[in-house]
Design a protein around this motif. Structure first.
Motif: not given
Lengths: 117, 115
Positions: A6-9, A19-23, A109-113
């Motif tokens: 998950q490249n965006s912390p 909201s778009i979270l990528n993996c 590692k997760g993304t904090l939204l």
């Protein structure tokens, strides 16, 4: 060797927007993918999953998209709400890695939204 | 209908001491999984147990770590002679069957701090 990335912390969006979270993943044997949500001092809570035989799964405000050729999945939250503010983990499993079952999860590692009112 | 119960929530140990982490699965769940989350990392699989059996311990460090799930009582993750690098959040999860139809149910975790 990080197999799930998950490249965006972190990600910040306005309430009501998408909201778009990528993996991304590297192990082509992964065949089942999950998203978990985690609040501070709590355990991860299952959100939504998708099997590799599908390319989309929807549950209310949450939709997961899977692009197998790109080894990429994303979680869309529409509309975003302040209560969605949390860390989101992408996880994957492979039947072959678990002796015929798929219990062993590999997490990113997760993304904090953060959803701003 | 209590969820997965882990205790203690916080545990402080001095280097060289033993740490015991307990996990009571959800009612009706006979499969227990332990994961560890180091600071700034994702969760990593440690061990999978069923009642009185260790099914998969491929993620457990070879030394100082052990796990059990007795016929009666909670599952125990035991860390002997703790070192600073063992400081982490340890999460237990349970499921009614081996497959992940709807994901695990995780407990709130035990945060171990080694001083």
């Amino acid at each position: 060797d990080q197999q799930v990335k998950q490249n965006s912390p972190s990600l910040s969006v306005q309430e009501g927007r998408i909201s778009i979270l990528n993996c991304d993943y590297t192990n082509s044997m992964f065949d089942y993918f999950l998203w978990y949500k985690k609040y501070p001092a709590e355990g991860p809570t299952f959100l939504i999953s998708i099997s590799s035989i599908k390319d989309k799964n929807e549950d209310g405000r949450f939709t997961v998209f899977l692009n197998k050729s790109a080894k990429h999945l994303s979680l869309h939250i529409v509309p975003s709400q302040p209560g969605d503010s949390a860390v989101y983990f992408c996880a994957a499993s492979a039947v072959i890695n678990s002796g015929g079952s798929n219990y062993k999860l590999t997490f990113g590692k997760g993304t904090l939204l953060t959803v701003n009112p | 209908n209590a969820g997965v119960m882990q205790n203690p929530r916080h545990l402080v140990r001095r280097r060289g001491q033993e740490a015991r982490l307990r996990c009571s699965p959800m009612k009706g769940h006979s499969h227990v999984y332990w994961y560890r989350q180091l600071p700034e990392e994702g969760l990593k699989f440690m061990v999978y147990l069923q009642k009185e059996n260790i099914i998969d311990e491929s993620g457990m460090p070879k030394e100082r770590f052990s796990a059990e799930f007795p016929k009666e009582g909670p599952s125990i993750l035991r860390i002997q002679q703790v070192v600073r690098g063992d400081s982490a959040a340890y999460f237990c999860a349970s499921s009614p069957r081996q497959t992940l139809d709807y994901g695990y149910t995780f407990g709130s975790g035990t945060r171990l701090t080694v001083v």
